[in-house]
Design a protein around this motif. Structure first.
Motif, PDB file in Angstrom:
ATOM      1  N   VAL A  29       0.820  -1.201  -0.120  1.00 28.47           N
ATOM      2  CA  VAL A  29      -0.179   0.081   0.031  1.00 28.47           C
ATOM      3  C   VAL A  29       0.931   1.146   0.054  1.00 28.47           C
ATOM      4  CG1 VAL A  29      -2.048  -1.039   1.264  1.00 28.47           C
ATOM      5  CG2 VAL A  29       0.084  -0.239   2.656  1.00 28.47           C
ATOM      6  N   GLU A  30       0.353   2.248  -0.729  1.00 29.51           N
ATOM      7  CA  GLU A  30       0.920   3.463  -0.453  1.00 29.51           C
ATOM      8  C   GLU A  30       0.393   4.586   0.687  1.00 29.51           C
ATOM      9  OE1 GLU A  30       0.743   5.348  -4.401  1.00 29.51           O
ATOM     10  OE2 GLU A  30       2.331   3.939  -5.092  1.00 29.51           O
ATOM     11  N   LEU A  31       0.977   4.851   1.656  1.00 34.52           N
ATOM     12  CA  LEU A  31       0.435   5.359   2.690  1.00 34.52           C
ATOM     13  C   LEU A  31       0.159   6.941   2.737  1.00 34.52           C
ATOM     14  CD1 LEU A  31       1.769   3.326   5.642  1.00 34.52           C
ATOM     15  CD2 LEU A  31      -0.300   3.010   4.239  1.00 34.52           C
ATOM     16  N   SER A  33      -2.220  -6.475   9.370  1.00 33.21           N
ATOM     17  CA  SER A  33      -2.982  -6.439   8.303  1.00 33.21           C
ATOM     18  C   SER A  33      -4.037  -5.883   8.429  1.00 33.21           C
ATOM     19  CB  SER A  33      -3.484  -8.018   7.731  1.00 33.21           C
ATOM     20  OG  SER A  33      -2.246  -8.885   7.212  1.00 33.21           O
ATOM     21  N   ILE A  34      -4.578  -5.701   9.680  1.00 38.83           N
ATOM     22  CA  ILE A  34      -5.796  -4.985   9.962  1.00 38.83           C
ATOM     23  C   ILE A  34      -5.519  -3.509   9.932  1.00 38.83           C
ATOM     24  CG2 ILE A  34      -7.384  -4.404  11.814  1.00 38.83           C
ATOM     25  CD1 ILE A  34      -7.231  -7.465  12.861  1.00 38.83           C
ATOM     26  N   SER A  35      -4.163  -3.103  10.572  1.00 36.00           N
ATOM     27  CA  SER A  35      -3.798  -1.631  10.161  1.00 36.00           C
ATOM     28  C   SER A  35      -3.776  -1.251   8.922  1.00 36.00           C
ATOM     29  CB  SER A  35      -2.240  -1.605  10.815  1.00 36.00           C
ATOM     30  OG  SER A  35      -1.757  -0.334  10.581  1.00 36.00           O
ATOM     31  N   GLN A  36      -3.417  -2.014   7.865  1.00 36.72           N
ATOM     32  CA  GLN A  36      -3.524  -1.741   6.406  1.00 36.72           C
ATOM     33  C   GLN A  36      -4.778  -1.674   6.081  1.00 36.72           C
ATOM     34  OE1 GLN A  36      -0.592  -3.899   4.131  1.00 36.72           O
ATOM     35  NE2 GLN A  36       1.192  -3.426   5.400  1.00 36.72           N
ATOM     36  N   ARG A  49      -6.918   6.161   2.772  1.00 39.76           N
ATOM     37  CA  ARG A  49      -5.830   6.786   3.010  1.00 39.76           C
ATOM     38  C   ARG A  49      -4.435   5.941   2.086  1.00 39.76           C
ATOM     39  NH1 ARG A  49      -8.612   8.006   7.438  1.00 39.76           N
ATOM     40  NH2 ARG A  49      -7.951  10.122   8.522  1.00 39.76           N
ATOM     41  N   SER A  50      -4.982   4.884   1.474  1.00 40.90           N
ATOM     42  CA  SER A  50      -3.949   4.114   0.789  1.00 40.90           C
ATOM     43  C   SER A  50      -4.721   3.410  -0.397  1.00 40.90           C
ATOM     44  CB  SER A  50      -3.018   2.841   1.733  1.00 40.90           C
ATOM     45  OG  SER A  50      -3.924   2.006   2.227  1.00 40.90           O
TER      46      SER A  50
END
Length: 425
Positions: A12-14, A394-397, A405-406
């Motif tokens: 992901v790009e944050l 994984s949950i954070s992403q 946001r990503s």
């Protein structure tokens, strides 16, 4: 103990990825207004018909007519004009201004007018604006052009933006959708320090109160059964505080009455929640009723959780196909594959599961009963019970993805093949 490698979450790009989201997806729902359109070309009529099917215009009463400005002037000589008129014209400047003068004689003063023209002329644009026309756009126009213009006219730019609504739904019972919804809501509130409301819509069997070790006396039942009392003050009384930035509308989880609802029963609750919090996470039970159908048609984002077996694949495909018809102008639901790698259980390979869906999973979560069980029995979230767990990451992403946001990037085949090799042993 079997050594199972965790599937890497999609890259992901944050930074700045939220800016890449379509402007169309950011358009807020339109208020209850009436719109009449007069079209001289089939292309505009078809575009407007597609607009009427969009969820952002769910409250709009629209009527599409044939003909241009003269047809509108003739009709409203004997009837009231709507909130907005969309008029297509292929005339030159002089003839158009003459027809608009006739329309002005029968048009209510508070009616807004948008002209769809076929001449790209700055002088004409300025003349129309000077004469009270709300907007002039040049054909061909897209759905985003039409709905964007209407939004500019009728949605107050200074008003507080509606909160983002994210619905979690399981393709089958027991796939972990509720657990994922609760953990994702908590992650959003902690990571971004954003006020978040978690709404447990499974009134008879909801588990949000157990997962947060919080059993409030009031909650979702009072909200949905008392729509006439529902406002910001009443909502605040019903919310239970779970953490500094997370509040919950808990389900009663009791069987003392039946919970039969009409199609729009939860929509007033959703409206009030969205006006009071930047993010709303909805834990939707595994049902297919009129109210779940309408709710899923109205939310901003949908996350479907499934496990890798045949029944889940069938149900997930049915959900994707049905939601594509209900939400023709929205991106497909996000998809999480959960409980991957149960020992001795035959499973459908990830690539095979995803092929008929036409999407990549945003997360592939392995079967880890110890981690989930310890957290659930302690009334904690995964990140609280085991912050270093790859599942917590994984949950954070996922929290980044559902809040915009990503962005989701395509899964690397090398990582998948390694996982599938381990699962095949």
């Amino acid at each position: 103990m079997t050594n199972i490698e965790y599937a890497a979450a999609p890259e992901v790009e944050l930074e700045g990825a939220s800016e890449e989201r379509s402007d169309f997806e950011r358009i807020r729902p339109l208020p209850r207004i009436s719109i009449h359109a007069f079209c001289e070309t089939d292309s505009l009529a078809k575009t407007l018909e597609r607009c009427t099917e969009d969820r952002r215009m769910a409250k709009v009463h629209a009527r599409i007519n044939s003909g241009g400005v003269p047809a509108a002037a003739s009709m409203y000589a004997s009837s009231a004009t709507p909130n907005l008129l969309i008029l297509e014209s292929r005339q030159d400047t002089e003839d158009l201004m003459g027809d608009l003068a006739q329309l002005a004689e029968v048009c209510d003063p508070d009616t807004r007018v948008v002209i769809v023209g076929h001449v790209n002329d700055v002088t004409l644009y300025r003349e129309l604006i000077r004469n009270g026309i709300s907007e002039y756009i040049v054909a061909p126009v897209s759905m985003a052009d039409i709905i964007g213009v209407i939004s500019t006219i009728f949605v107050d730019p200074d008003a507080e933006p509606l909160g983002r609504s994210i619905a979690f739904l399981g393709a089958k019972g027991g796939v972990g959708s509720s657990t994922l919804a609760h953990n994702c809501a908590w992650a959003i509130s902690e990571l971004f320090e954003s006020e978040t409301i978690l709404a447990d819509l499974d009134l008879p069997f909801g588990t949000a109160n157990l997962d947060f070790n919080n059993d409030p006396a009031q909650g979702m039942a009072e909200a949905v059964f008392s729509p006439d009392r529902l406002d910001e003050v009443f909502l605040d009384r019903l919310l239970a505080k779970c953490s500094e930035h997370l509040s919950m509308l808990a389900a009663p989880s009791m069987l003392d009455r039946v919970y039969d609802f009409g199609g729009d029963a939860f929509l007033p609750v959703l409206d009030v929640i969205q006006r009071n919090a930047p993010v709303c996470v909805l834990d939707v039970p595994h049902l297919w009723t009129d109210w779940t159908r309408q709710l899923l048609s109205s939310v901003d984002e949908i996350v479907i959780t499934a496990t890798p077996d045949l029944a889940n694949l069938r149900n997930t495909k049915n959900l994707f196909d049905t939601l594509a018809k209900l939400r023709p102008n929205d991106t497909p639901p996000l998809f999480v594959l959960n409980q991957v790698g149960i020992a001795k259980r035959p499973e459908i390979a990830v690539d095979v599961f995803c092929e008929p869906l036409g999407v990549e999973p945003v997360a592939i979560l392995p079967f880890e009963p110890q981690i989930f069980g310890d957290a659930a029995n302690s009334g904690l979230m995964i990140a609280e019970a085991n912050a270093r767990s790859p599942i917590a990451e994984s949950i954070s992403q996922l929290a980044h993805i559902v809040t915009g946001r990503s962005e989701v990037k395509k899964r690397k085949k090398s990582g998948l093949s390694g996982l599938m090799g381990l699962l095949g042993r």
